[in-house]
Write a protein that holds these residues in place. Structure first.
Motif, PDB file in Angstrom:
ATOM      1  N   ILE A 277      -6.260  -2.060   5.583  1.00 48.66           N
ATOM      2  CA  ILE A 277      -4.948  -2.588   4.369  1.00 48.66           C
ATOM      3  C   ILE A 277      -3.944  -2.207   5.211  1.00 48.66           C
ATOM      4  O   ILE A 277      -3.122  -2.952   5.889  1.00 48.66           O
TER       5      ILE A 277
ATOM      6  N   VAL B 233      -1.900  -0.311  -7.055  1.00 42.77           N
ATOM      7  CA  VAL B 233      -1.022  -0.924  -7.425  1.00 42.77           C
ATOM      8  C   VAL B 233      -1.784  -2.729  -7.283  1.00 42.77           C
ATOM      9  O   VAL B 233      -0.980  -4.073  -6.353  1.00 42.77           O
TER      10      VAL B 233
ATOM     11  N   ARG C 295      -6.447   7.024  -2.128  1.00 43.03           N
ATOM     12  CA  ARG C 295      -7.641   7.178  -4.082  1.00 43.03           C
ATOM     13  C   ARG C 295      -8.555   5.639  -2.720  1.00 43.03           C
ATOM     14  O   ARG C 295      -9.842   5.932  -3.397  1.00 43.03           O
ATOM     15  N   CYS C 296      -8.764   4.715  -2.475  1.00 47.74           N
ATOM     16  CA  CYS C 296      -9.199   3.785  -2.101  1.00 47.74           C
ATOM     17  C   CYS C 296     -10.451   4.301  -1.518  1.00 47.74           C
ATOM     18  O   CYS C 296     -11.395   4.267  -1.101  1.00 47.74           O
TER      19      CYS C 296
ATOM     20  N   CYS D 290       0.561  -1.370  -0.120  1.00 51.64           N
ATOM     21  CA  CYS D 290      -0.274   0.441   0.379  1.00 51.64           C
ATOM     22  C   CYS D 290       0.457   1.028  -0.284  1.00 51.64           C
ATOM     23  O   CYS D 290       1.952   1.246   1.220  1.00 51.64           O
ATOM     24  N   THR D 291       0.468   2.001  -0.917  1.00 53.73           N
ATOM     25  CA  THR D 291       1.835   3.483  -0.878  1.00 53.73           C
ATOM     26  C   THR D 291       0.829   4.565  -0.186  1.00 53.73           C
ATOM     27  O   THR D 291       1.579   5.530  -0.425  1.00 53.73           O
ATOM     28  N   GLU D 292      -0.126   4.245   0.413  1.00 49.07           N
ATOM     29  CA  GLU D 292      -0.947   4.993   1.337  1.00 49.07           C
ATOM     30  C   GLU D 292      -2.045   6.393   0.771  1.00 49.07           C
ATOM     31  O   GLU D 292      -1.364   7.194   0.974  1.00 49.07           O
ATOM     32  N   CYS D 293      -2.231   6.007  -0.844  1.00 53.10           N
ATOM     33  CA  CYS D 293      -1.574   6.787  -1.871  1.00 53.10           C
ATOM     34  C   CYS D 293      -3.291   7.846  -1.001  1.00 53.10           C
ATOM     35  O   CYS D 293      -4.141   8.509  -1.940  1.00 53.10           O
TER      36      CYS D 293
ATOM     37  N   ARG E 246      -8.620   1.780   2.934  1.00 51.21           N
ATOM     38  CA  ARG E 246      -7.729   2.239   3.331  1.00 51.21           C
ATOM     39  C   ARG E 246      -7.337   1.372   4.828  1.00 51.21           C
ATOM     40  O   ARG E 246      -6.022   0.953   4.689  1.00 51.21           O
TER      41      ARG E 246
ATOM     42  N   GLN F 110      -8.917  -4.801  -1.593  1.00 53.95           N
ATOM     43  CA  GLN F 110      -9.626  -4.683   0.112  1.00 53.95           C
ATOM     44  C   GLN F 110     -11.041  -4.699   0.214  1.00 53.95           C
ATOM     45  O   GLN F 110     -10.759  -6.700   1.180  1.00 53.95           O
TER      46      GLN F 110
ATOM     47  N   CYS G 179      -7.527   1.185  -6.851  1.00 51.51           N
ATOM     48  CA  CYS G 179      -5.984   0.991  -6.488  1.00 51.51           C
ATOM     49  C   CYS G 179      -4.936   0.911  -7.660  1.00 51.51           C
ATOM     50  O   CYS G 179      -4.906  -0.244  -8.294  1.00 51.51           O
TER      51      CYS G 179
ATOM     52  N   ILE H 101      -4.088  -3.912  -5.174  1.00 54.13           N
ATOM     53  CA  ILE H 101      -4.602  -4.483  -3.911  1.00 54.13           C
ATOM     54  C   ILE H 101      -6.139  -4.683  -3.811  1.00 54.13           C
ATOM     55  O   ILE H 101      -7.446  -4.132  -4.163  1.00 54.13           O
TER      56      ILE H 101
HETATM   57  S1  SF4 Z   1      -6.052   3.203  -3.079  1.00 53.84           S
HETATM   58 FE1  SF4 Z   1      -4.545   1.222  -2.663  1.00 53.84          FE
HETATM   59  S2  SF4 Z   1      -2.760   2.237  -2.332  1.00 53.84           S
HETATM   60 FE2  SF4 Z   1      -3.849   3.844  -2.077  1.00 53.84          FE
HETATM   61  S3  SF4 Z   1      -4.626   3.492  -0.283  1.00 53.84           S
HETATM   62 FE3  SF4 Z   1      -5.686   2.477  -0.812  1.00 53.84          FE
HETATM   63  S4  SF4 Z   1      -5.096   0.558  -0.985  1.00 53.84           S
HETATM   64 FE4  SF4 Z   1      -3.576   1.323  -0.137  1.00 53.84          FE
END
Ligand code: SF4
Ligand code: SF4
Lengths: 270, 667
Positions: free
Chosen positions: B307, B360, B287-288, B282-285, B304, B364, B358, B362
């Protein structure tokens, strides 16, 4: 100490229809369920077991296929399940039924003292509410009907305090054990079986007791022991409804018509 | 050999390896899951999503990340050379002939500049226009860690230019002509003295040493810091994309029911290794989090966070998990950084927006369902509304608990055939809502009328039809779902069903995707697809263009759109029948916002926050439509309720089938 929960397999009455010609219940293909009030009886037994560590035995009188109902009780976690089944038990009314159940409870008490007997307040197929009190009478123990709360239980002093839900009021009653309690739905919220509970219940034993085990006089059980019988079942005739107004094109006018109608029949006053 | 640098490098490598190994061995504690199938497709996926940054670029600001990522790849080479050269000063890129080394250093020079610019943009974004979704409860957009990482990269770039510029100033750089940015920077040193003798009269030499060591120090520090930060994703995201699901994540895996088995996830290592790898990727972006309808309406769920919790829980319980002793931090319980609350777990509508968002890959939502499975099946712990639902579905095979004999009631007003293998081609699987819900019954009748008009040969199962089990599965009651699925598949097979029409995206997806696990591989078609086909083939011909519904806005059902990629068909139907393209929500197609009823939420109370359906209705009202068009019975209920809640009584809700039926009505 032992708690006995009396449960009954009933047809799912929401699915039962009455044959208009013969006026009998069409039972074919109708699934069976555990009498809903009995699920609360079971639940309370299990809660007391969880709290005090009693043994819980579920008993049921019925045809061999009522085993399924007892398996459900096993899935929920009862320690022992006994099915009272014998051709000679068949056709029983509430008196004959309570004779069989009473004898079974006596027998259970021989090895482990029975402190509380839980029954649902009534069954949804017979709706008589007589079997529980019948058992209490025959056992000669206290009966507390329509219980919606167990307030106190002292297994040492053998006393119980409950709340009974009566029409428009509650009654708090204290009584000595052993006691027969019939329960209402407000008493608790039945648990849902866990998957391991369900799977294990399939492997566990449901004991089958017949009249060779109970040794009751055949005159007191089954059809012979039943002073009452059902002569006819029917749905009361219902008058045909009436269409008023035109809800699609004149909803307001129709609503007014409806209110007038209800007022004229005095159906809206409190 | 440069002994000091070599020693530091070895220390940094050992620390990095130790930290990375710890994480790797924790991931290995996860349960088995086969993600090694179809390697070529996985490579394609990795190229597309990791190297191609496909999802990163789905949002406008993503370009900044992509520049950094591609720069990172190029500069891996540059930094590799730097490390090698640091240890063995004799080895250098400059040993290669100019036609090779020249373009390479040119690339490094330019890319470093681009990276530096991107970093400055990222800094500015965090400081001046930070979007809310960068903050979650435990990870903040303006965190020390975030700025530290940016500073590391910025310093690396500046130091890179610093020492290369110094070398150019000292006339020690053979490839100066290939390094425009560094050459420009060299001007800052005043041009140097021109002697290459190392005299340092010009004062540039200490700068050279300073920047070189700065570069070295930051590079090694970054290496050590990497595994313990969210920046770990630069190591894990690429394999995570490789191991990502090759198919749409619209089903859950089956469970094996046997005595002694445990179900779902209780402790973190009940998750699969891929779930655990997800948590380290997880990039802590955010978006989710930004896409999640539960989060947007202030429910206690943030995908997020789900995760993040897995990673935190795994780290917090590492010693106990490795030794097999009881864990300190529960995975599900009272709110905490390493613990999910039950309320969060029950808030999910399984809309799939998180997975879609996401970058990458992931997954969830499936993790939420795994935790539900444990709560329901091992603990019988769930919101009280669900008790009736489960019992109704089990005893009467429909969520309402209505008697199965009533399944034929809707058809009392028309002539409906029973499905018969020999006489009927399609089974019209009405679904529980189409059968029992008074509003949806109108849709059933409309659709039946259309099927008749199109001369399709169809039949129903009547009172033998059973619930598909969608809600049970999404709610984690896999045992119940398993029972319903087996019964249905057996029934379809026994009756010789080859083709099924559904009007509910939940039935549709369940029959089509979930039942494949039970060996049912037949044609399942949702009426959106069918109607489009019938209109295109001229099998149904509207008498006129339907105008009385005014302007129509179309809402994507999650289980039709995101979970099954059916976006254009319902729109085509509306366009064909009304002569006008439907209006669009701000959030449409793959970004559509759930109505709030999926994942079994249909049967639960919404105790916290705003109501999801009302939020979506308000979004619709922004484009002042006369009619909101849906293609799902749950959406129908949620919108009907929603418009009443916001008192916009003059907005109508219609299923696309009703729009078509309108066009078929004799004028
Ligand atoms: S979209 Fe994916 S990478 Fe970004 S915060 Fe959520 S789980 Fe993490
Ligand atoms: S599936 Fe939808 S509701 Fe559930 S966490 Fe993901 S975005 Fe939120």
């Amino acid at each position: 100490m032992q708690i006995v929960a009396c449960i009954k397999q009933v047809p799912d009455t929401t699915q039962v229809q009455i044959d208009p010609v013969t006026n009998t219940l069409v039972r074919e293909g109708i699934p069976f369920i555990v009498n809903p009030y009995d699920t609360h009886a079971l639940e309370e037994s299990l809660r007391l077991r969880d709290k005090f560590g009693f043994n819980v035995t579920a008993i049921s009188m019925g045809p061999p296929n009522a085993e399924a109902t007892l398996r459900k009780a096993l899935a929920l976690g009862v320690d022992r399940a006994v099915l009272l089944t014998d051709r000679v038990f068949g056709g029983a009314d509430t008196l004959a039924t309570s004779n069989v159940l009473t004898e079974a409870i006596r027998k259970l008490g021989e090895t482990d003292e029975v402190g509380i007997i839980f029954c649902g307040k009534q069954t949804i197929d017979g709706d008589t509410a007589q079997v529980g009190p019948g058992i209490a009478t025959r056992l000669g123990c206290t009966q507390l009907t329509l219980v919606d709360k167990i307030l106190e239980l002292d297994p040492i002093k053998k006393r119980i305090k409950v709340s009974r839900k009566l029409e428009g009021r509650h009654e708090i009653v204290e009584a000595p054990l052993p006691v027969m309690i019939t329960v209402v739905r407000e008493l608790n919220r039945p648990r849902y079986p866990t998957v391991p509970g369900r799977l294990e219940s399939m492997e566990r034993e449901v004991e089958f007791w017949n009249n060779q085990t109970l040794k009751l006089d055949e005159q007191s059980i089954g059809l012979k022991g039943s002073p009452t019988w059902v002569s006819k079942i029917f749905s009361p005739q219902r008058d045909k409804g009436e269409m008023i107004g035109d809800g699609v094109h004149d909803p307001v006018g129709t609503a007014n018509l409806l209110i007038d109608k209800l007022l004229s029949k005095d159906l809206l006053s409190i | 050999m440069n002994p000091i640098f070599t020693a530091l490098f070895i220390i940094a490598t050992v620390i990095f390896a130790t930290l990375a190994w710890k994480r790797f061995s924790l991931i290995r504690l996860g349960k088995e899951e086969n993600r090694f199938d179809n390697i070529p497709a996985r490579i394609v996926e990795m190229l597309l999503f990791a190297f191609g940054q496909k999802k990163v670029l789905a949002r406008p600001f993503g370009i900044n990340h992509s520049i950094l990522f591609w720069a990172f790849l190029v500069l891996l080479l540059a930094n590799g050379e730097f490390l090698l050269n640091g240890i063995f000063p004799a080895i250098s890129l400059r040993l290669l002939i100019t036609p090779i080394s020249g373009p390479l250093v040119f690339l490094f020079d330019i890319v470093s500049m681009l990276a530096l610019i991107s970093i400055l943009v990222a800094f500015a974004r965090r400081i001046f226009f930070k979007p809310d979704y960068l903050d979650s409860k435990y990870v903040k957009g303006r965190s020390f860690e975030g700025f530290l990482i940016l500073s590391f990269i910025a310093t690396l770039m500046i130091a890179y230019f610093g020492y290369h510029a110094a070398e150019i100033a000292l006339r020690g750089e053979r490839l100066a002509a290939w390094m425009p940015v560094s050459t420009l920077a060299a001007g800052l040193y005043g041009g140097g003295c021109g002697s290459s003798g190392g005299c340092n009269n010009c004062g540039v030499v200490p700068w050279l040493i300073f920047w070189w060591w700065t570069h070295a120090a930051v590079l090694l520090a970054f290496m050590v810091f990497l595994p313990i930060s969210k920046h770990m994703h630069i190591l894990t995201a690429i394999p995570n994309c490789f191991f990502g699901s090759l198919e749409k994540v619209n089903t859950q895996p089956r469970e094996e029911f046997a005595i002694g088995n445990s179900y779902g996830v209780e402790k973190v290592t009940d998750f699969s290794w891929k779930d655990l790898l997800d948590s380290f990727s997880c990039t802590e972006c955010g978006r989710c989090q930004d896409s999640c309808p539960a989060n947007a309406t202030h429910k206690p769920l943030n995908p997020r966070q789900i995760i993040h919790t897995i990673k935190t829980n795994l780290m917090a319980n590492a010693a106990e998990l490795q030794s097999g002793s009881p864990v300190k931090t529960p995975l599900v319980g009272a709110e905490g950084e390493g613990t999910n609350t039950e309320e969060a777990i029950w808030s999910c509508t399984t809309c799939g927006a998180c997975i879609e968002a996401c970058p990458v890959l992931i997954e969830q939502m499936p993790k939420i369902i795994k935790m539900r499975r444990h709560l329901v099946q091992m603990k019988s712990q769930f919101p009280e509304e669900l008790l009736n639902l489960f019992e109704n579905m089990e005893q009467r095979s429909n969520p309402w608990g209505i008697a199965p004999t009533e399944r034929t009631k809707w058809s009392s007003i028309m002539d409906v055939k029973s499905f018969d293998e020999k006489e009927t081609e399609y089974l019209f699987y009405i679904g529980c809502a189409g059968t029992f819900d008074s509003r949806q019954k109108h849709v059933t009748v409309s659709l039946a009328t259309i099927l008749n008009a199109a001369k399709i040969s169809w039949g129903v199962l009547g009172k033998d039809e059973k619930c598909c089990g969608d809600s049970a599965r999404r709610l984690g009651n896999e045992f119940l779902f398993d029972k319903l699925a087996k019964e249905n598949v057996e029934l379809f097979k026994a009756r010789g069903v080859k083709k099924i029409i559904t009007q509910c995206p939940h039935c549709f997806s369940t029959l089509k995707n979930d039942y494949r696990q039970y060996g049912l591989e037949i044609e399942v078609i949702h009426h959106a697809e069918l109607l489009q086909r019938l209109l295109a083939e001229g099998k149904i011909k509207p008498n006129r263009e339907v105008k009385e519904l005014g302007s129509i806005i179309y809402h994507d059902s999650c289980y039709l759109g995101r979970h099954n990629d059916i976006y254009e068909q319902p729109r085509d139907v509306i366009t064909k029948v009304t002569g006008e393209e439907p209006k669009e929500f701000g959030k449409n197609r793959e970004n559509a916002f759930c109505c709030g009823a999926g994942g079994g939420r249909m049967w639960m109370e919404e105790h916290e926050g705003e109501r999801i359906n009302v939020t979506r209705v308000k979004e619709a009202l922004e484009s002042s439509p006369d009619t909101i068009c849906v293609a799902c019975p749950y959406c129908m209920t949620m919108f009907e309720d929603g418009v009443k809640d916001v008192n916009s009584g003059n907005v109508r809700i219609r299923d696309i089938a009703e729009v078509v039926a309108e066009g078929l009505r004799p004028v």
